[in-house]
Design an enzyme around this catalytic site. Sequence first.
Site, PDB file in Angstrom:
ATOM      1  N   HIS A  56       3.333  -2.471   0.875  1.00 17.95           N
ATOM      2  CA  HIS A  56       3.284  -1.432   1.972  1.00 17.95           C
ATOM      3  C   HIS A  56       2.169  -0.319   2.022  1.00 17.95           C
ATOM      4  O   HIS A  56       1.615  -0.336   3.009  1.00 17.95           O
ATOM      5  CB  HIS A  56       4.600  -0.429   1.708  1.00 17.95           C
ATOM      6  CG  HIS A  56       4.856   0.667   2.841  1.00 17.95           C
ATOM      7  ND1 HIS A  56       4.731   1.845   2.361  1.00 17.95           N
ATOM      8  CD2 HIS A  56       5.395   0.419   4.076  1.00 17.95           C
ATOM      9  CE1 HIS A  56       4.646   2.650   3.662  1.00 17.95           C
ATOM     10  NE2 HIS A  56       5.019   1.775   4.484  1.00 17.95           N
TER      11      HIS A  56
ATOM     12  N   GLU B  73      -0.725  -2.389   3.260  1.00 18.67           N
ATOM     13  CA  GLU B  73      -0.585  -2.425   4.882  1.00 18.67           C
ATOM     14  C   GLU B  73      -1.011  -1.134   5.457  1.00 18.67           C
ATOM     15  O   GLU B  73      -1.775  -1.223   6.470  1.00 18.67           O
ATOM     16  CB  GLU B  73       0.948  -2.671   5.293  1.00 18.67           C
ATOM     17  CG  GLU B  73       1.577  -2.618   6.610  1.00 18.67           C
ATOM     18  CD  GLU B  73       2.332  -1.544   6.882  1.00 18.67           C
ATOM     19  OE1 GLU B  73       2.608  -0.646   7.464  1.00 18.67           O
ATOM     20  OE2 GLU B  73       3.667  -1.749   6.407  1.00 18.67           O
ATOM     21  N   HIS B  74      -0.612   0.064   5.090  1.00 17.84           N
ATOM     22  CA  HIS B  74      -1.302   1.069   5.553  1.00 17.84           C
ATOM     23  C   HIS B  74      -2.892   0.989   5.543  1.00 17.84           C
ATOM     24  O   HIS B  74      -3.384   1.686   6.565  1.00 17.84           O
ATOM     25  CB  HIS B  74      -0.628   2.614   4.784  1.00 17.84           C
ATOM     26  CG  HIS B  74       0.287   2.926   5.486  1.00 17.84           C
ATOM     27  ND1 HIS B  74       0.829   4.384   5.796  1.00 17.84           N
ATOM     28  CD2 HIS B  74       1.806   2.377   5.496  1.00 17.84           C
ATOM     29  CE1 HIS B  74       1.859   4.717   6.333  1.00 17.84           C
ATOM     30  NE2 HIS B  74       2.697   3.414   6.017  1.00 17.84           N
TER      31      HIS B  74
ATOM     32  N   GLU C  39       6.516   9.557   4.309  1.00 10.34           N
ATOM     33  CA  GLU C  39       7.497   8.473   5.003  1.00 10.34           C
ATOM     34  C   GLU C  39       8.523   8.369   4.121  1.00 10.34           C
ATOM     35  O   GLU C  39       9.790   8.209   4.248  1.00 10.34           O
ATOM     36  CB  GLU C  39       6.555   7.447   4.966  1.00 10.34           C
ATOM     37  CG  GLU C  39       7.179   6.338   5.806  1.00 10.34           C
ATOM     38  CD  GLU C  39       6.480   4.829   5.895  1.00 10.34           C
ATOM     39  OE1 GLU C  39       5.167   4.772   5.471  1.00 10.34           O
ATOM     40  OE2 GLU C  39       7.108   3.875   6.310  1.00 10.34           O
TER      41      GLU C  39
END
Lengths: 419, 428
Positions: free
Chosen positions: B67, B70-71, B142
């Site tokens: 993740h 991905e960012h 997040e």
Amino acid sequence: MPKQLAKGVWLNVIPTTQFKTISMTVDYIAPGNVQELSNRILLAQLLETSSAEYPTQTSLAQKLSMMYGASYGVNVFRYGLQEGLRFSSTIINDHFIGGESLLSEMVSFLHSVIYRPLVTDKAFEPTTFGRQKQNLMAYLKSLNDDKQYYAEQQLGELYFKNEPFFATSLYGDAETIAGISAQALYTTYQQLLTTDEIQITVAGDVTETDLVSMLAHWQLQDRQVHDGEVIYQRPEAELVSKTEGQPLQQSKLNIAYKLPVYYRDADYYKAIVFNGLFGGTPISMLFKNVREKNSLAYYASSRFDGFTGTLLVQAGIDQSNEKAVRTIIAEQLTAITKGQFSDEVFDQVVASLINGRESRLDSQRSLVNQAMLDQLLHSSVSADDWVKQIKQVTREDVEKMAERVHLQAVYFLKGEDAK
Amino acid sequence: MKQKHYSDLGETLYSETLDNGLRVYLLPKAGFHKTYAVMTTDYGSIDQSFVPLDGTEPVTQPAGIAHFLEHKMFEKADHDAFDTFAHFGGSSNAFTSYTHTSYLFSATHHLKENLETLLDFVQDPYFTAQTVNKEKGIIGQEIQMYEDDPNSRAYFGTIANLYPDQPLADDIAGTLASIDKIKAADLYLAHKTFYHPSNMSLFVVGRLEPTETLAWVKADQAAKQFAKPAPIKRILPSDTQQVIAHKKLLMPVERPKATIGIRGMDELPTGIDRLKYEDALSLGFTLLLGETAPDFLSLYDQGIIDDSFGYNIELQRGAHHVIMAGEAEDPQAFEDAIMDILHHATDKLASASDRFEAVQREAIGSTLSSFNSLEAIANQFDDRLYGDATLFDEVGVIKQLTMNDVIQTMTQFLSTAGISLQEIVSGH
């Protein structure tokens, strides 16, 4: 062009072969207030789950399943001063299932659930009414477990503290709902059916002629055309602020500004571009500066509501950063008034907005909503015209727009002692 | 370029595997204004331990790295990919699941330029210590946002209960502590291993012309250098197949939430039979607990479940389970009632044959409807999970299912399944 089936009753048909489905909505629309809004929420809950022909969820679900999983829902919407009770259903286009005519079956089904509710002695059937009222009250409570929703609702109550209709959530007012009886609600519903403006909107592989003949059986009667004003111009007020503590890891900062520009006004497109640059897109100044540059938030965005002339900002942040984030947000507004943004980002915002508007043409639901809204406003702007208007907005227009933004309310949900 | 027409859907799917291994799928949709493209790697949050490409020793990376990667893919030395897309009107995003990472855009103009932007930014990593550290604050927010969300806690808590000794037990985004350990070198290593074209697919759907679109992608790929493809060696900890039967979490909620997870321990069939298994399971649970089921009405009328009740059949690389969730004033009564129904599932299904046609029709309709949405088509498409079969074969599979298939599959799944209850109740 919409067709008038009776005085105050409109049919909008959008023929298209783009989708595998046919979508139909039947909207009962009237000027709103807190009591009526709450009535409608409870009606939606009740009518989505029962009718005389389909008295239980299982009988209703069985019918919908046999119609190849047709969707059926009842909900409430609000556009500015107007509120609507919406019945909607979507079916598979006959072409894909062969032989059957689901369209006329859906039209009959909607008539049955709308006009033949589950009633005893001129009141909604008491057991079902009681259970659904209880379910709705429980649902209203659980909404507060979504903190982003909760914070936005709290901000709405601050900003619209003198306008209870707008301060009330779209899910109704719990206290008002608690006071509604099965009898009073049934009486209200009968009035609504005979006096509200009706808009029927259908999108899919259909013709207006087919729909007109299927709807003839509904025998929809003339009704008084009511005050159709949609736009609400909220007066300027003193700045109000509120901080509330809750045991949460993330704090929520929500801010409301007045931006006195309204849906489809001459200045409306300028406000759209301004909002896109300020916080309405992932290339906006809020996203760049609060999130990307200073790592202060995962979400930081703005939204413009042209029906009330309101600009809303929301960010999820650490409680210790409230001041820093507020400062950065204020700085972005000032920067826009001074023209401190590149031509490149301005062009990117315009291109992104155009992409968003054109993409909505690929959504059956968006097509239906837009057709309904156009009729409600007695005006329409095609996607092509919308794009032309957006392209005419200049940097100077956006700078001037930023100057008209006035801070009105700040709500801070402060995370305390979580873990 | 291969071409396959699906007459029951009225769709034609074009596909080709490029020389570098990238699998390309193109689905033109008449009448649509936008094009949606998604580029996916077969790499998700569970792939923490592996032997790196051209390495020999296994490594284990911090939870949440897929993740995080991905960012970080969006940020380049001199620009942000978001801005490049926006320049061409494209709207971009990305998401990470347990087993995949996907990058996407949608655009009504400049398809070629947006496609090239997608291929470029996903295949050209740029990380520095500074940009990596900066992201920790954003992802930290997040993670904390989801920590405050009871529905998210209920879902991820249930998965963790079902797979306590597997990387599935870690949240997809990791924790504040685990992401703090991530370094630029870790991201480069993961990218090199898992973002090789032979481990990726590209799905483009909407307004497009297949021959022209494929030519753009081919030219772009031919101009880039890639390492020789090699099989990926993923390492999973040994699996005891023990589930945590019950967990209670205190949160400041207004209403208690109950979630039941059912983990399949049975071996899944392969190819199109796996798709058939998944659809049979889906019909089985609809017959047991869908809105047409008498038990649904009985529990609803007793106030044990309400409109928030729902369930999901999830099948992914290396795992399959069913998650049922709802708000429940009495989570124990919720669990008891569901357990009782599951316990008697075979008998209940045997007496449900009069409802079979209805749930079968509903499943056909729901699959057909999903073909309205470019996003739904591309995001659900998985070309490895079911051999040569894909979601385009699903309507055909559902039409052929029988009540007997459903009973057999449900019995196979439930007889060895591990079950867990996750409660979230008020308190802190």
